[in-house]
Design a protein around this motif. Structure first.
Motif, mmCIF file in Angstrom:
data_model
loop_
_atom_site.group_PDB
_atom_site.id
_atom_site.type_symbol
_atom_site.label_atom_id
_atom_site.label_comp_id
_atom_site.label_asym_id
_atom_site.label_seq_id
_atom_site.Cartn_x
_atom_site.Cartn_y
_atom_site.Cartn_z
ATOM 1 N N LEU A 104 -18.134 -29.510 -47.985
ATOM 2 C CA LEU A 104 -17.476 -28.791 -46.878
ATOM 3 C C LEU A 104 -15.973 -28.674 -47.131
ATOM 4 C CD1 LEU A 104 -19.346 -30.321 -43.789
ATOM 5 C CD2 LEU A 104 -19.405 -27.935 -44.556
ATOM 6 N N LYS A 105 -15.402 -29.648 -47.721
ATOM 7 C CA LYS A 105 -13.952 -29.607 -48.018
ATOM 8 C C LYS A 105 -13.651 -28.465 -48.967
ATOM 9 C CE LYS A 105 -10.234 -32.615 -49.746
ATOM 10 N NZ LYS A 105 -9.907 -33.972 -50.273
ATOM 11 N N GLU A 106 -14.455 -28.287 -50.023
ATOM 12 C CA GLU A 106 -14.250 -27.201 -50.963
ATOM 13 C C GLU A 106 -14.480 -25.835 -50.299
ATOM 14 O OE1 GLU A 106 -13.184 -27.240 -54.040
ATOM 15 O OE2 GLU A 106 -12.881 -29.410 -53.875
ATOM 16 N N ARG A 107 -15.469 -25.680 -49.399
ATOM 17 C CA ARG A 107 -15.750 -24.405 -48.752
ATOM 18 C C ARG A 107 -14.606 -24.010 -47.818
ATOM 19 N NH1 ARG A 107 -21.457 -23.759 -45.909
ATOM 20 N NH2 ARG A 107 -20.490 -25.029 -44.291
ATOM 21 N N ILE A 108 -13.969 -24.961 -47.170
ATOM 22 C CA ILE A 108 -12.813 -24.646 -46.305
ATOM 23 C C ILE A 108 -11.680 -24.067 -47.118
ATOM 24 C CG2 ILE A 108 -11.019 -25.700 -44.870
ATOM 25 C CD1 ILE A 108 -13.184 -27.668 -43.880
ATOM 26 N N ARG A 109 -11.441 -24.596 -48.307
ATOM 27 C CA ARG A 109 -10.363 -24.110 -49.156
ATOM 28 C C ARG A 109 -10.645 -22.645 -49.563
ATOM 29 N NH1 ARG A 109 -10.875 -27.626 -52.704
ATOM 30 N NH2 ARG A 109 -9.394 -29.138 -51.841
ATOM 31 N N ALA A 110 -11.916 -22.269 -49.909
ATOM 32 C CA ALA A 110 -12.251 -20.909 -50.332
ATOM 33 C C ALA A 110 -12.085 -19.922 -49.180
ATOM 34 C CB ALA A 110 -13.681 -20.874 -50.864
ATOM 35 N N ARG A 111 -12.468 -20.280 -47.978
ATOM 36 C CA ARG A 111 -12.372 -19.383 -46.827
ATOM 37 C C ARG A 111 -10.904 -19.119 -46.450
ATOM 38 N NH1 ARG A 111 -17.533 -21.426 -43.135
ATOM 39 N NH2 ARG A 111 -19.105 -20.198 -44.282
ATOM 40 N N ARG A 112 -10.048 -20.032 -46.675
ATOM 41 C CA ARG A 112 -8.615 -19.789 -46.401
ATOM 42 C C ARG A 112 -8.094 -18.697 -47.323
ATOM 43 N NH1 ARG A 112 -6.536 -26.027 -45.862
ATOM 44 N NH2 ARG A 112 -7.008 -26.312 -43.648
ATOM 45 N N ASP A 113 -8.526 -18.708 -48.602
ATOM 46 C CA ASP A 113 -8.085 -17.656 -49.538
ATOM 47 C C ASP A 113 -8.598 -16.282 -49.062
ATOM 48 O OD1 ASP A 113 -6.935 -19.632 -51.010
ATOM 49 O OD2 ASP A 113 -8.619 -19.819 -52.420
ATOM 50 N N GLU A 114 -9.818 -16.167 -48.604
ATOM 51 C CA GLU A 114 -10.408 -14.880 -48.142
ATOM 52 C C GLU A 114 -9.695 -14.402 -46.889
ATOM 53 O OE1 GLU A 114 -14.833 -12.948 -47.226
ATOM 54 O OE2 GLU A 114 -14.596 -15.130 -47.491
ATOM 55 N N LEU A 115 -9.279 -15.316 -46.018
ATOM 56 C CA LEU A 115 -8.591 -14.956 -44.774
ATOM 57 C C LEU A 115 -7.247 -14.291 -45.087
ATOM 58 C CD1 LEU A 115 -8.311 -15.113 -41.683
ATOM 59 C CD2 LEU A 115 -7.399 -17.423 -41.965
ATOM 60 N N GLU A 116 -6.519 -14.792 -46.049
ATOM 61 C CA GLU A 116 -5.231 -14.185 -46.405
ATOM 62 C C GLU A 116 -5.434 -12.766 -46.923
ATOM 63 O OE1 GLU A 116 -3.519 -16.844 -49.196
ATOM 64 O OE2 GLU A 116 -3.083 -18.427 -47.708
ATOM 65 N N LYS A 117 -6.470 -12.517 -47.687
ATOM 66 C CA LYS A 117 -6.755 -11.175 -48.232
ATOM 67 C C LYS A 117 -6.996 -10.172 -47.103
ATOM 68 C CE LYS A 117 -10.242 -8.840 -51.034
ATOM 69 N NZ LYS A 117 -11.495 -9.013 -51.799
ATOM 70 N N TYR A 118 -7.795 -10.536 -46.076
ATOM 71 C CA TYR A 118 -8.101 -9.616 -44.960
ATOM 72 C C TYR A 118 -6.849 -9.320 -44.137
ATOM 73 C CZ TYR A 118 -13.143 -10.107 -45.713
ATOM 74 O OH TYR A 118 -14.398 -10.063 -46.222
ATOM 75 N N GLU A 119 -5.986 -10.271 -43.961
ATOM 76 C CA GLU A 119 -4.764 -10.053 -43.168
ATOM 77 C C GLU A 119 -3.856 -9.048 -43.857
ATOM 78 O OE1 GLU A 119 -3.250 -13.973 -42.732
ATOM 79 O OE2 GLU A 119 -4.380 -14.382 -40.888
#
Length: 931
Positions: free
Chosen positions: A278-293
């Motif tokens: 779960l720790k690794e998946r949180i890090r990946a989703r933060r990167d995707e969130l910056e792209k959409y913004e």
């Protein structure tokens, strides 16, 4: 009953024959072997079929050399008309009936048996009764006299319908004997039941039952004692098994705890690995969130949107008074783009959604206006089409109305011509009626009286024929008397008294008889002339009747034609009115069609204006849609961003939850280890061994007591069965007593029924005797009346008929004679008189007046000399005077011809061996005498 017609085809010696029989006396005359009797056999066969053939078969009926035969008989009976038709076909060497039909006027009966049954019912006599009463066949004149007393009794009883009473008496006798047989059987059953009841009563069933019930009670007490001991052993066994079961449960629980401890340790380790994932998946989703913004900010910049735009321009797309749409938008109508400054990319998504909602509302307003315009155009187009189609329909309807009016004009011309033609026909019918009526100008009666006139003439002709027959009979008798007198005179004796001429004062009587003969012959000639005149007048009357019927038909036709003319004239007026209405309606329809076409042109101009407005609105919507597309993508990205933020927060919460779960699992692991130590301390081997010993002892006792209980229960069952057997015997005894009572009652009823059957048998016998006596008295009276007509002033005084139908003839001196003592001719006349008396008795009716069949005599003169033939003629005349409608005589004797109302001659062709019929007039009696 009266035979109207008999038709033959290939029946014995006849190829084709068709004979109509009339009212009165019909003589069928011809030489021996010519086929006279075959005509009567055909009538008999038509009525009764194969029953009329005696010992012959159907093969004998078909003409030799032919394959088929037909017989058709028409007759009237009791006011009804009937027709029988029988067809025979020869197949191989055997003939069969292929068609047998009886038509009654109300129904058609088919089948030889059904037809014979219906004929027997109609005539109230079967084939045997018919030949014993109405049909005296050739050679059977003396049948009743020669018959034995028993046969004669049966014949006459059957004719008088007394045979049914004898049949009923025999049935009653059979019933009585049947009841007697049943009664004897029931008495035997009663004796047998009484014996069984006494046997069972001697067996002491109640004492046996009491002893068996006492033994059953004793065995039941023992069973209850052993069952209570067994229950105690079962409780001990159950306690021991509970201890052993708890020991097993403890052992199983300890094993389960060991497995659960190992499982918890493994689960804690696995959960710690999931927390790292779960720790690794949180890090990946933060990167995707910056792209959409970043992508959302770029889209908002391209949309050039500013919040809070004022609307100061509008496009009026109103089409007509029924369609007003006002659009107020700050949009460039050429591109559809908003003309305000850029929107800050950092603008919240709620502001973007508000803008999308406002722009979608503007687009919806434009779309609604567009749809309203399209709907208006569609309605205008549909209305134009409808109006033009309606105009076409109106013009077509107008054209059809004018065509119908033209057709009516042609029909009117045809009707007028038809009316003129029918008026001419009515006039011609009137002239023809007058012409036919004029035929009565020289007639002895007025128009309308022809039918009554003809009936009067027919009655006069019948009277004339009767008078002519009487005079002919008198001529025959006088001629015979003259001939006898001349023979006496030649012998030197008086023709009056038979004494020598010199001693008799009556020598001149012969001349008186000759004068009487001349008067009779003159009267006979006058009657023949009158009969010929009546025949001619009858022919003229028939013609006048036909004229009246023809006039009636012509008048009916004229009346129908006149009524049709009136209806035709009314129809003609209605059609003229209809024609004018059709033409007026056609004019109205054409005017309506022209107005519809004008309305369609005006509506089509309005529709063209609406199409121009439609183009302007479509251009405005195109630019608006591009801006909406960018804003919607920005809104979607905002949703994705929000979703990713939620997923990141959820993963953080799940990671924290898993940490909490592992803490709980570590606590449970500690608890289970503590519980396992406690169970290991509670385990007691000595208590377990004691429980095993108690269980084995209790099980062994239960096994022993079960064997004893089984023995006791078997003994109790045997006792119960013995008790049931005794109870069954007691029940059987009660049933036997009830059956004995029923049989006793049945015997009483049968004895009563036997007495009733015996009484009924005697009653039928007494009734038959009484009815036979009454019929004997009537038959004796009728026989004496008939015999007196035959033997007037002769040597016989009377006839006696006893209850057994034995006949005795008494002479004038009182001397009795048996019928067999009479001469052959007298015996034949005596038998014919008996037949006629039976016929009269049946005609008066056993059940009221009965419509009798014709009286048929086949060669009745076989055993008669010349003098007795004259008496036979008197007998026939008397039967006709008594009301017999139809008498048929078949004879080769010329002396019977003078008694005929109607004469049928039969001749056989020597070449073809076929018989032929020819109707003739009865010859003059004087001519017969001269021959």
């Amino acid at each position: 009953m009266r035979v109207e017609r008999v038709r033959l085809r290939n029946f014995k010696c006849y190829g084709d024959a068709d004979l109509t029989l009339h009212h009165g006396v019909t003589v069928v005359h011809g030489v021996n072997g010519s086929g006279k009797s075959t005509l009567l056999e055909a009538v008999f066969f038509a009525l009764y079929g194969s029953k009329a053939l005696d010992d012959r078969t159907l093969d004998d009926v078909i003409t030799t050399g032919e394959e088929e035969a037909e017989v058709e008989l028409a007759f009237t009976h009791d006011g009804g008309d009937y027709r029988i038709e029988r067809h025979l076909t020869l197949r191989g060497d055997r003939a069969t009936t292929t068609k047998c039909v009886l038509e009654t006027g109300t129904e058609t009966i088919e089948g030889a048996r059904d037809v014979r049954r219906e004929v027997t019912k109609l005539l109230r006599m079967d084939a045997d009764a018919f030949v014993n009463c109405a049909y005296v066949r050739q050679g059977e004149v003396n049948k009743l006299i020669h018959a034995s007393p028993g046969d004669r009794q049966d014949m006459i009883d059957d004719l008088l319908q007394l045979g049914a009473l004898e049949e009923y008496r025999e049935r009653a006798s059979d019933a009585r004997l049947g009841v007697k047989t049943v009664l004897d059987g029931q008495r035997e059953v009663r004796d047998n039941l009484q014996e069984q009841v006494e046997t069972k009563e001697d067996n002491g069933l109640h004492e046996r039952l009491n002893g068996l019930e006492s033994k059953r009670t004793e065995v039941g007490g023992q069973i209850e004692h052993y069952e209570s001991q067994r229950e105690e052993a079962e409780r001990t066994l159950e306690t021991a098994e509970d201890v052993l079961e708890r020991h097993e449960e403890t052992r199983v629980e300890m094993a389960d705890l060991a497995e659960e401890i190992e499982s918890l340790r493994s689960t804690i380790t696995e959960t710690e690995g999931e927390r790292e994932d779960l720790k690794e998946r949180i890090r990946a989703r933060r990167d995707e969130l910056e792209k959409y913004e970043d992508e959302r900010a770029e889209l908002l910049s391209e949309a050039e949107i500013e919040v809070g735009i004022g609307i100061d321009e509008g496009v009026d797309v109103a089409t007509d008074a029924d369609l007003d749409v006002d659009l107020d938008l700050d949009l460039d109508l050429e591109t559809g783009r908003d003309t305000t400054p850029d929107l800050d990319p950092a603008t919240s998504n709620e502001t973007v959604d508000d803008l999308i909602e406002r722009l979608e509302a503007d687009d919806e307003t434009l779309r609604e206006g567009l749809e309203e315009l399209r709907l208006a155009i569609q309605e205008h187009t549909g209305e134009v089409t409808r109006l033009r189609e309606r105009a076409d329909e109106l013009e077509a309807e107008a054209e059809s109305k004018r065509a119908d009016a033209d057709d009516l004009a042609e029909t009117l011309a045809e009707d007028e011509a038809a009316i003129e033609e029918r008026e001419t026909t009515v006039e011609e019918l009137g002239e023809e009626i007058e012409t036919r009526r004029s035929e009565f100008d020289d007639a002895p009666i007025a128009f309308g009286e022809a039918a009554d006139h003809r009936e009067e003439l027919a009655s006069e002709r019948e009277d004339c024929r009767s008078d002519l027959a009487d005079v002919s009979a008198q001529i025959d008798a006088t001629t015979a008397s003259i001939k006898e007198g001349e023979e006496l005179l030649e012998a030197g004796k008086c023709p009056e008294c038979g004494q020598p001429v010199e001693d008799s004062p009556h020598v001149d009587v012969l001349e008186e008889r000759r004068e009487e003969l001349a008067d009779l012959e003159e009267r006979c000639e006058e009657l023949r002339d009158d009969l010929e005149s009546l025949e001619e007048r009858l022919e003229r009357a028939d013609e006048l009747c036909e004229v009246e019927r023809e006039v009636e038909r012509l008048e009916d036709r004229r009346e129908n034609m006149t009524r049709l003319l009136a209806e035709k004239r009314e129809t003609l007026a209605d059609r003229r009115d209809q024609r004018e209405q059709l033409r007026e309606r056609a004019d109205e329809l054409e005017a309506d069609a022209e107005q519809k076409r004008a309305d369609a042109e005006a509506i089509e101009d309005t529709a063209d204006e609406r199409r121009g407005e439609l183009g302007e609105i479509n251009g405005a919507r195109s630019g608006l849609k591009e801006t909406l597309q960018r804003l919607r993508r920005a809104s979607e990205l905002a949703v994705e961003i929000e979703s990713l933020e939620g997923d990141i927060e959820a993963d953080r919460e799940r990671r924290a939850n898993k940490a909490e779960l592992n803490d709980e699992r570590r606590t449970r692991l500690s608890d289970k280890r503590e519980r396992k130590r406690e169970l290991e301390e509670e385990f007691d081997e000595d208590r377990i061994e004691q429980a095993r010993s108690e269980r084995e002892n209790a099980a062994e006792y239960i096994e022993q007591v079960d064997a004893e209980l089984e023995t006791l229960r078997e003994r109790r069952t045997n006792l119960q069965n013995a008790i049931g057997a005794v109870e069954n015997e007691l029940e059987e005894l009660e049933n036997l007593r009830e059956r004995l009572e029923d049989v006793d009652a049945r015997c009483v009823d049968l004895e009563s029924l036997y007495e009733e059957a015996e009484t009924l048998q005697a009653t039928y016998g007494d009734l038959r005797t009484e009815l036979r006596q009454r019929n004997v008295e009537t038959l004796e009276r009728l026989l004496n009346e008939t015999f007196d007509l035959v033997y007037q002033n002769d040597s016989y005084a009377s006839i006696d008929l006893d209850g057994e139908y034995r006949l005795t003839v008494y002479q004038k001196d009182g001397e009795p004679l048996e019928p067999e003592q009479l001469s052959g001719g007298e015996r034949a006349l005596f038998n014919l008189s008996l037949r006629c008396a039976i016929y009269r008795l049946l005609a008066e009716g056993v059940e009221g007046t009965a419509p009798m069949p014709p009286l048929i005599l086949d060669e009745p003169t076989v055993f008669l000399d010349s003098g007795h033939v004259t008496q036979l003629v008197s007998l026939v005349e008397s039967m006709r005077d008594l009301g017999v409608e139809q008498i048929v005589l078949v004879s080769h004797d010329e002396e019977l011809v003078g008694a005929a109302d109607d004469l049928v001659r039969v001749e056989k062709d020597s070449t073809s061996n076929r018989s032929q019929l020819e109707r003739g007039e009865p010859p003059d009696a004087a001519l017969l005498a001269s021959d």
